[in-house]
Design an enzyme around this catalytic site. Structure first.
Site, PDB file in Angstrom:
ATOM      1  CB  ALA A 101      41.417   0.225  61.371  1.00 30.03           C
ATOM      2  CE  LYS A 126      36.489   8.443  59.774  1.00 35.69           C
ATOM      3  NZ  LYS A 126      36.527   7.565  60.912  1.00 35.69           N
ATOM      4  CE  LYS A 145      36.968   5.554  57.469  1.00 40.16           C
ATOM      5  NZ  LYS A 145      36.356   4.230  57.438  1.00 40.16           N
ATOM      6  CD  GLU A 194      31.520   6.306  63.443  1.00 38.65           C
ATOM      7  OE1 GLU A 194      31.417   6.882  64.533  1.00 38.65           O
ATOM      8  OE2 GLU A 194      32.622   5.982  62.942  1.00 38.65           O
ATOM      9  CG  ASP A 208      33.209   7.202  58.608  1.00 37.96           C
ATOM     10  OD1 ASP A 208      33.634   8.095  59.370  1.00 37.96           O
ATOM     11  OD2 ASP A 208      33.692   6.062  58.546  1.00 37.96           O
ATOM     12  N   GLY A 234      37.618  -2.436  63.499  1.00 39.21           N
ATOM     13  CA  GLY A 234      37.765  -3.361  64.638  1.00 39.21           C
ATOM     14  C   GLY A 234      38.706  -2.767  65.676  1.00 39.21           C
ATOM     15  N   GLY A 269      29.244  -4.164  65.949  1.00 38.40           N
ATOM     16  CA  GLY A 269      30.198  -3.087  66.242  1.00 38.40           C
ATOM     17  C   GLY A 269      30.907  -2.531  65.023  1.00 38.40           C
TER      18      GLY A 269
END
Ligand code: ADP
Ligand code: ASP
Ligand code: MG
Length: 814
Positions: A610, A578, A681, A666, A677, A796, A663
């Site tokens: 995602a 992004k 967005k 970041e 983040d 994911g 996971g």
């Protein structure tokens, strides 16, 4: 009587000559056969090269001669192993004559058109001799007849014109008398009425066969070559081209005039007058149906019949204000070109009469330039017109078909297909017959142009997507797997052929213009070249494939800086990073503008949520005229995971560690926890909704402590989390006391956006968000009370890859 012609490849090796012999023996059981043969494949070019070297006093002509000699001696030895003295002597005498001619050219360093014809005639003389001896060796009742005794022409060397009256008589007289079951005749060569050796033009053996077929009025002429007929496009350039079953004489003429080398253009004329069909067949695959050229049963389902190209074209433009409304300019222009014997392939003139533009062979360009500037010297000196403008390295592509005149918007379809692939059109011509639409383009674009037009007009709308992926981490690998898995499904159901052409990570890159084998891409990657961003870009542009898509699966700013270059080259960009869309507004806008200007998609659905269709939904709302009044969203899978798992039994430090381990964050968890983040967005959503803001306009009140925010490294950050556990427990306790949960929320209202931790009541739609879910609620004029909600896993590798894949497919369906 049957007339068959075999081209250079068909007689290019002893193996192929044996195939020819089998075909001839088979035909000879039915009726007498006249077989026209070309020179052995490549020999005419070699003769010409030797002649030009000799003329330039370059002794390499001798080595060229040696190759020519050994090719023929080897063929003879393979086909007639008996070592018959008379046969050997005949061929050696012929080769000696050739050598003497070359020596002569060397001596006087001159290669006139007349000498050139004499030189080239050796090709067909030698091949026809060897093939006849090979037949005789097999016991076939065969004879060679030199066509120079039959075909009479004028003295227009290198492309002589036939005196049909005399020629037809000679052919009829000879063959009506002959009783050999097979007669081999050399194609291409002839003699003038004065007895000089002439030729019928390069590729002219086809013409020889047509002249004989017409003189004898046979029922059919067969041209045997190295492909299974006349194809929808040159099969060497367009892999999906296919043989045309039936085609009219006129279409065949247009195709061959505009570059389909499979048939020498003048071939059609003699047989057309007598309605003799031409059957094109493949020597290497005699069972293939081939193409029938005639004026019967040509009902085709396709609107267009074929597409061709001529390379090495120069475009010349004569222009100037002095030309407007003044008659006679074009007459003088074309007269001088005719005097110089320069053939014009295409002409266009704007109705303003301000300019005339025409295409000729590049080899004629400099002669044309000098001649035209001389003829218009006076007008140029008084600035009535400009000196002629010459552009080189161009090609003509032509779409051809009898049925095109009955259909509208074919040229629109052709040119928009070229436009979408960033192929610049320099000139356009459409004949009044509407059988041919021609365009002049850069030679470097020819293959792409032919393939993309072929796809549009002939391939049942099967569309090839050529994908270049940078970044092969978790998400990149999943994307490759998904593309491999869905390949057949997409081909069958959406008519999309998705191929990965380039793959790169920060160290290596591989390419395969035919598509990387996705079953073992990793192994190929092992031996790959060193990668650079520029190298990857250069290769993608240089391959110049249609419907190219660059996919950024990195989180690397330098990669995002490459997008503009890709878009300018009409390579679509799909980004999961992004960085570009949340960079300064000027850059975001610039990329959007480039996408519009070059009609090239720039898609980044995975920037928010995602694989969830969030940006696409917002775009559809805006495009359909709805007004978004507010957006409320939980956009961080990682923060959602953290606050779902953090409570008075756990501790904040361990929860964050776990999120990172699984996971969801970041590599630097501060990017998630600081809210930056989510703010990015939100910024992207606000911009998609028409906002022009930058990141500092997004209000971001952090729930972290000063110590957390000021920590130096990731390790330090974790230490401060441990220390400040009480602060986080207090946040939790306050919310719990009010029957609320902690959620990290992004909001947009009245043109203003903010992100931050909020206490959400237990009955709110945000309250039952599981694990790494995201949710976005759009309140709009059409959804005023009950919002339009998009909800689901927002992080994911699998879902991110499928979001990227969806963008790729969207481009394909465009
Ligand atoms: P020959 O030596 O048999 O006369 P040519 O080389 O002159 O053969 O012509 C056959 C070649 O023409 C094919 O190998 C192919 O590369 C080329 N070609 C160009 N356009 C077409 C087309 N539309 N259909 C078939 N072949 C074509
Ligand atoms: N051998 C000649 C050429 O190569 C003629 C032909 O093959 O048709 O042009
Ligand atoms: Mg040919």
């Amino acid at each position: 009587m049957q007339v068959l012609k075999f081209g250079g490849t068909s007689v290019g090796s002893s193996k192929n000559i044996n195939r020819v012999i089998t075909i001839l023996e088979n035909y000879a059981t039915k009726d007498k056969v006249i077989c026209v043969v070309s020179a052995v494949g490549g020999i005419t070019d070699k003769l010409l090269k030797a002649g030009r070297l000799a003329q330039k006093k370059d002794e390499d002509y001798l080595s060229e001669y040696k190759t020519i000699k050994s090719i023929h001696l080897k063929l003879l030895l393979d086909l007639v192993p008996s070592k018959n003295k008379t046969i050997s002597k005949t061929i050696e005498d012929k080769l000696k004559q050739l050598k003497e001619l070359l020596d002569g050219i060397y001596l006087i360093n001159e290669l006139s058109p007349q000498t050139s014809d004499k030189l080239l005639s050796f090709g067909e003389l030698l091949s026809s001799f060897i093939i006849t001896e090979a037949l005789k060796y097999k016991g076939v009742n065969a004879k060679r007849k030199n066509t120079q005794d039959l075909i009479v022409t004028n003295s227009n060397f290198t492309k002589a014109e036939v005196d049909f009256e005399t020629t037809n008589l000679k052919i009829r007289d000879y063959f009506n008398e002959s009783d050999y079951s097979i007669t081999i005749v050399p194609g291409f060569i002839s003699k003038s009425s004065k007895g000089e050796i002439t030729t019928l033009g390069r590729g002219g053996s086809d013409y020889t066969a047509a002249i004989i077929a017409a003189a004898l009025n046979v029922t059919q002429l067969e041209i045997w070559t190295d492909v299974s007929g006349m194809y929808t496009a040159n099969p060497k350039l367009v892999k999906h081209a296919f043989p045309i079953e039936r085609i009219s004489y006129q279409e065949a003429m247009e195709l061959s005039h505009f570059g389909a080398k499979v048939l020498y253009p003048p071939t059609v004329q003699p047989v057309l007058d007598l309605n003799i069909p031409i059957h094109i067949k493949n020597t290497l695959k005699p069972e293939a149906a081939g193409t029938i050229i005639s004026n019967e049963n040509n009902n085709k389902t396709n609107i267009a019949t074929g597409i061709t190209n001529i390379n090495d074209i120069a475009l010349l433009t004569l222009q100037g204000n002095g030309m407007v409304g003044v008659p006679g300019f074009s007459k003088r222009l074309f007269e001088v070109l005719a005097q110089e014997k320069i053939n014009i392939i295409l002409i266009t003139q704007a109705s303003s009469e301000h300019s005339i533009c025409f295409g000729i062979l590049q080899s004629d360009a400099s002669a044309a330039e000098t001649a035209i500037n001389t003829v218009f010297e006076h007008e140029i000196s008084i600035h009535k017109i400009d000196p002629i403008i010459v552009e080189l390295n161009l090609s003509i592509i032509a779409l051809i078909g009898d049925s095109m005149k009955n259909h509208q918007s074919i040229s629109g379809k052709m040119f928009s297909t070229l436009g979408k692939n960033n192929i610049n059109i320099r000139a356009i011509a459409q004949g009044a017959s509407e059988r041919n639409i021609s365009a002049v383009i850069a030679e470097k674009d020819v293959e792409k142009a032919l393939n993309t037009i072929h796809e549009r007009f002939f391939e049942d709308n099967n569309k090839q997507l050529n994908v270049f992926i940078t970044g092969i981490g978790n998400v990149g690998e999943k994307l490759i797997d998904q593309i491999e898995q869905q390949h057949e499904f997409l081909k069958k159901n959406l008519k999309l052929d998705v191929r990965i052409i380039g793959l790169a990570n920060s160290r290596k890159m591989v390419f395969n213009a035919k598509g990387i084998d996705l079953k073992n891409w990793a192994a190929q990657f092992h031996h790959a070249d060193k990668s650079t961003l520029e190298g990857f870009f250069e290769k993608a542009t240089q391959l110049n494939l249609r419907n190219s898509i660059f996919v950024d699966v990195t989180a690397n700013e330098a990669v995002s800086k490459m997008y503009a270059g890709y878009l300018k080259n009409s390579i679509a960009v799909v980004a999961c990073s992004k960085i570009a869309c949340s960079s300064d507004y000027k850059n975001y806008k610039h990329l959007k503008d480039l996408s519009l200007k070059y009609n090239t998609p720039f898609l980044y659905e995975t920037n928010v949520g995602a694989g969830l269709p969030i940006i696409n939904t917002l775009n559809n709302l805006v495009a359909s005229g709805d007004k978004v009044t507010s957006i409320q969203a939980v956009l961080s899978g990682s923060l959602n995971f953290i606050f779902n798992n953090f409570n008075d039994h756990t501790n904040f430090h361990d929860t964050v560690k776990r999120a990172q381990f699984e996971g969801y964050t970041e590599p630097d968890p501060r990017i998630d926890l600081s809210g930056i983040d989510v703010a990015r967005k939100m910024l992207i959503l606000a911009r998609e909704n028409g906002g022009t803001m930058d990141i500092d306009a997004i209000e971001n009140e952090s729930f972290l402590t000063k110590a957390n925010l000021e920590s130096g490294s990731v390790d330090d950050f974790y230490k401060t989390l441990k220390k400040d556990e009480a602060h986080f427990q207090a946040l939790y306790a306050n919310a719990k006391a009010k029957d609320c949960q902690l959620k990290y929320v992004a909001e947009f209202k009245n043109g203003k956006a903010k992100v931050g931790l909020q206490e959400i009541p237990n009955n709110h739609p945000f309250s039952n968000l599981e694990g790494k879910d995201n949710i976005v609620m759009f309140y709009t004029q059409r959804y005023p009370e009950q919002p339009l909600i998009v909800k689901g896993a927002g992080a994911g590798a699998d879902v991110t890859a499928s979001g990227l894949f969806a963008d790729i497919i969207r481009i394909g369906n465009n």
